[in-house]
Design a protein around this motif. Structure first.
Motif, PDB file in Angstrom:
ATOM      1  N   LEU A  99       0.826  -1.197   0.000  1.00 13.42           N
ATOM      2  CA  LEU A  99       0.000   0.000   0.000  1.00 13.42           C
ATOM      3  C   LEU A  99       0.869   1.259   0.000  1.00 13.42           C
ATOM      4  CD1 LEU A  99      -2.941   1.192   0.388  1.00 13.42           C
ATOM      5  CD2 LEU A  99      -2.395   1.193   2.818  1.00 13.42           C
ATOM      6  N   VAL A 100       1.865   1.290   0.860  1.00 15.08           N
ATOM      7  CA  VAL A 100       2.758   2.456   0.939  1.00 15.08           C
ATOM      8  C   VAL A 100       3.560   2.608  -0.348  1.00 15.08           C
ATOM      9  CG1 VAL A 100       4.769   3.412   2.136  1.00 15.08           C
ATOM     10  CG2 VAL A 100       2.862   2.487   3.445  1.00 15.08           C
ATOM     11  N   ALA A 101       4.001   1.495  -0.921  1.00 10.75           N
ATOM     12  CA  ALA A 101       4.758   1.559  -2.180  1.00 10.75           C
ATOM     13  C   ALA A 101       3.891   2.128  -3.301  1.00 10.75           C
ATOM     14  CB  ALA A 101       5.287   0.175  -2.539  1.00 10.75           C
ATOM     15  N   ALA A 102       2.630   1.714  -3.371  1.00 10.90           N
ATOM     16  CA  ALA A 102       1.723   2.243  -4.392  1.00 10.90           C
ATOM     17  C   ALA A 102       1.511   3.742  -4.194  1.00 10.90           C
ATOM     18  CB  ALA A 102       0.388   1.495  -4.351  1.00 10.90           C
ATOM     19  N   PHE A 103       1.348   4.167  -2.937  1.00 16.05           N
ATOM     20  CA  PHE A 103       1.205   5.590  -2.629  1.00 16.05           C
ATOM     21  C   PHE A 103       2.447   6.356  -3.078  1.00 16.05           C
ATOM     22  CE2 PHE A 103       1.691   9.250   0.173  1.00 16.05           C
ATOM     23  CZ  PHE A 103       0.435   9.842   0.119  1.00 16.05           C
ATOM     24  N   ALA A 104       3.613   5.820  -2.763  1.00 19.91           N
ATOM     25  CA  ALA A 104       4.877   6.507  -3.064  1.00 19.91           C
ATOM     26  C   ALA A 104       5.102   6.665  -4.563  1.00 19.91           C
ATOM     27  CB  ALA A 104       6.041   5.753  -2.435  1.00 19.91           C
ATOM     28  N   ARG A 105       4.625   5.717  -5.355  1.00 22.40           N
ATOM     29  CA  ARG A 105       4.811   5.835  -6.807  1.00 22.40           C
ATOM     30  C   ARG A 105       3.607   6.478  -7.502  1.00 22.40           C
ATOM     31  NH1 ARG A 105       4.306   0.193  -6.111  1.00 22.40           N
ATOM     32  NH2 ARG A 105       2.409  -0.339  -7.206  1.00 22.40           N
ATOM     33  N   ASN A 106       2.694   7.030  -6.704  1.00 23.06           N
ATOM     34  CA  ASN A 106       1.514   7.707  -7.248  1.00 23.06           C
ATOM     35  C   ASN A 106       0.693   6.790  -8.140  1.00 23.06           C
ATOM     36  OD1 ASN A 106       1.892  10.566  -6.252  1.00 23.06           O
ATOM     37  ND2 ASN A 106       3.845  10.207  -7.252  1.00 23.06           N
ATOM     38  N   ASP A 107       0.616   5.525  -7.755  1.00 22.68           N
ATOM     39  CA  ASP A 107      -0.131   4.526  -8.515  1.00 22.68           C
ATOM     40  C   ASP A 107      -1.556   4.467  -7.961  1.00 22.68           C
ATOM     41  OD1 ASP A 107      -1.260   2.236  -9.626  1.00 22.68           O
ATOM     42  OD2 ASP A 107       0.610   1.078  -9.496  1.00 22.68           O
ATOM     43  N   ARG A 108      -2.415   5.293  -8.523  1.00 18.71           N
ATOM     44  CA  ARG A 108      -3.787   5.446  -8.024  1.00 18.71           C
ATOM     45  C   ARG A 108      -4.532   4.115  -8.032  1.00 18.71           C
ATOM     46  NH1 ARG A 108      -8.980   6.402  -9.779  1.00 18.71           N
ATOM     47  NH2 ARG A 108     -10.142   8.090  -8.772  1.00 18.71           N
ATOM     48  N   ALA A 109      -4.433   3.372  -9.112  1.00 20.97           N
ATOM     49  CA  ALA A 109      -5.178   2.109  -9.230  1.00 20.97           C
ATOM     50  C   ALA A 109      -4.738   1.106  -8.165  1.00 20.97           C
ATOM     51  CB  ALA A 109      -5.000   1.517 -10.623  1.00 20.97           C
ATOM     52  N   ALA A 110      -3.443   0.938  -7.979  1.00 25.50           N
ATOM     53  CA  ALA A 110      -2.948  -0.017  -6.980  1.00 25.50           C
ATOM     54  C   ALA A 110      -3.249   0.462  -5.565  1.00 25.50           C
ATOM     55  CB  ALA A 110      -1.444  -0.246  -7.152  1.00 25.50           C
ATOM     56  N   TYR A 111      -3.097   1.759  -5.315  1.00 21.31           N
ATOM     57  CA  TYR A 111      -3.338   2.296  -3.980  1.00 21.31           C
ATOM     58  C   TYR A 111      -4.798   2.092  -3.573  1.00 21.31           C
ATOM     59  CZ  TYR A 111      -3.665   5.677  -0.162  1.00 21.31           C
ATOM     60  OH  TYR A 111      -3.904   6.275   1.052  1.00 21.31           O
ATOM     61  N   PHE A 112      -5.715   2.554  -4.405  1.00 20.07           N
ATOM     62  CA  PHE A 112      -7.120   2.427  -4.045  1.00 20.07           C
ATOM     63  C   PHE A 112      -7.627   0.997  -4.179  1.00 20.07           C
ATOM     64  CE2 PHE A 112      -6.917   7.041  -4.527  1.00 20.07           C
ATOM     65  CZ  PHE A 112      -7.520   7.413  -3.341  1.00 20.07           C
ATOM     66  N   GLY A 113      -6.974   0.216  -5.019  1.00 19.89           N
ATOM     67  CA  GLY A 113      -7.333  -1.193  -5.134  1.00 19.89           C
ATOM     68  C   GLY A 113      -7.056  -1.979  -3.866  1.00 19.89           C
ATOM     69  N   ALA A 114      -6.229  -1.442  -3.000  1.00 22.57           N
ATOM     70  CA  ALA A 114      -5.901  -2.107  -1.735  1.00 22.57           C
ATOM     71  C   ALA A 114      -7.014  -1.962  -0.699  1.00 22.57           C
ATOM     72  CB  ALA A 114      -4.591  -1.547  -1.172  1.00 22.57           C
ATOM     73  N   PHE A 115      -7.974  -1.073  -0.952  1.00 25.28           N
ATOM     74  CA  PHE A 115      -9.066  -0.833  -0.007  1.00 25.28           C
ATOM     75  C   PHE A 115     -10.363  -1.432  -0.532  1.00 25.28           C
ATOM     76  CE2 PHE A 115      -6.264   2.920   0.446  1.00 25.28           C
ATOM     77  CZ  PHE A 115      -5.894   2.764   1.770  1.00 25.28           C
ATOM     78  N   SER A 116     -11.192  -1.915   0.353  1.00 23.59           N
ATOM     79  CA  SER A 116     -12.524  -2.369  -0.063  1.00 23.59           C
ATOM     80  C   SER A 116     -13.377  -1.143  -0.383  1.00 23.59           C
ATOM     81  CB  SER A 116     -13.178  -3.218   1.025  1.00 23.59           C
ATOM     82  OG  SER A 116     -13.487  -2.436   2.152  1.00 23.59           O
ATOM     83  N   SER A 117     -14.402  -1.351  -1.181  1.00 24.38           N
ATOM     84  CA  SER A 117     -15.239  -0.218  -1.597  1.00 24.38           C
ATOM     85  C   SER A 117     -15.968   0.434  -0.431  1.00 24.38           C
ATOM     86  CB  SER A 117     -16.249  -0.658  -2.656  1.00 24.38           C
ATOM     87  OG  SER A 117     -17.106  -1.646  -2.124  1.00 24.38           O
ATOM     88  N   ASP A 118     -16.194  -0.318   0.651  1.00 22.74           N
ATOM     89  CA  ASP A 118     -16.904   0.239   1.803  1.00 22.74           C
ATOM     90  C   ASP A 118     -15.973   0.676   2.937  1.00 22.74           C
ATOM     91  OD1 ASP A 118     -16.137  -2.302   2.568  1.00 22.74           O
ATOM     92  OD2 ASP A 118     -18.036  -2.781   3.542  1.00 22.74           O
ATOM     93  N   ALA A 119     -14.690   0.830   2.631  1.00 24.08           N
ATOM     94  CA  ALA A 119     -13.731   1.308   3.638  1.00 24.08           C
ATOM     95  C   ALA A 119     -14.079   2.732   4.057  1.00 24.08           C
ATOM     96  CB  ALA A 119     -12.314   1.266   3.081  1.00 24.08           C
ATOM     97  N   SER A 120     -13.735   3.079   5.289  1.00 22.54           N
ATOM     98  CA  SER A 120     -13.907   4.449   5.796  1.00 22.54           C
ATOM     99  C   SER A 120     -12.536   5.044   6.053  1.00 22.54           C
ATOM    100  CB  SER A 120     -14.698   4.443   7.103  1.00 22.54           C
ATOM    101  OG  SER A 120     -15.999   3.985   6.883  1.00 22.54           O
ATOM    102  N   PHE A 121     -12.423   6.343   5.893  1.00 19.73           N
ATOM    103  CA  PHE A 121     -11.147   7.036   6.038  1.00 19.73           C
ATOM    104  C   PHE A 121     -11.339   8.251   6.940  1.00 19.73           C
ATOM    105  CE2 PHE A 121     -11.447   4.887   2.040  1.00 19.73           C
ATOM    106  CZ  PHE A 121     -10.242   4.196   1.946  1.00 19.73           C
ATOM    107  N   VAL A 122     -10.425   8.440   7.866  1.00 25.78           N
ATOM    108  CA  VAL A 122     -10.483   9.566   8.789  1.00 25.78           C
ATOM    109  C   VAL A 122      -9.218  10.394   8.614  1.00 25.78           C
ATOM    110  CG1 VAL A 122     -10.596  10.269  11.205  1.00 25.78           C
ATOM    111  CG2 VAL A 122     -11.857   8.239  10.432  1.00 25.78           C
ATOM    112  N   PHE A 123      -9.396  11.652   8.317  1.00 25.81           N
ATOM    113  CA  PHE A 123      -8.295  12.604   8.214  1.00 25.81           C
ATOM    114  C   PHE A 123      -8.540  13.693   9.250  1.00 25.81           C
ATOM    115  CE2 PHE A 123      -8.598  10.689   4.038  1.00 25.81           C
ATOM    116  CZ  PHE A 123      -7.269  10.424   3.731  1.00 25.81           C
ATOM    117  N   TYR A 124      -7.542  14.003  10.012  1.00 32.44           N
ATOM    118  CA  TYR A 124      -7.725  15.001  11.072  1.00 32.44           C
ATOM    119  C   TYR A 124      -8.056  16.375  10.503  1.00 32.44           C
ATOM    120  CZ  TYR A 124      -3.025  16.909  10.256  1.00 32.44           C
ATOM    121  OH  TYR A 124      -1.934  17.492   9.702  1.00 32.44           O
TER     122      TYR A 124
END
Length: 93
Positions: A13-38
């Motif tokens: 997941l971190v490697a996909a984020f670091a290479r700006n690989d949108r498909a791989a990064y978001f593909g690591a999460f289920s469609s019903d995942a929740s995200f919290v940003f401060y």
């Protein structure tokens, strides 16, 4: 899922984020995942909501990761969590 598999998934997941690989990064999460940003007043309740926010950051602010984020992995096997992966800093502008 073994602890080693969880840690590998987090590293991928971190490697996909670091290479700006949108498909791989978001593909690591289920469609019903929740995200919290401060920085947001409320959670994002789906992967699609996070993808829309991500796309706006890239479009409006030119946000891209230019280096791999430093990461401190923490795996948690609780009833409601498969794993938790924390990075600091939370973004790489």
């Amino acid at each position: 899922m073994s602890a080693q598999a969880v840690m590998q998934a987090a590293a991928d997941l971190v490697a996909a984020f670091a290479r700006n690989d949108r498909a791989a990064y978001f593909g690591a999460f289920s469609s019903d995942a929740s995200f919290v940003f401060y920085t947001l007043p409320q959670p994002l309740l789906s992967r699609d909501a996070y993808q829309a926010l991500w796309d706006s950051w890239r479009r409006d602010e030119g946000s891209r990761c230019s280096r791999a984020p430093r990461a401190t992995p923490l795996s948690a096997c609780k009833a409601t969590w498969r794993f938790l992966f924390m990075t600091w800093p939370p973004s790489c502008a």
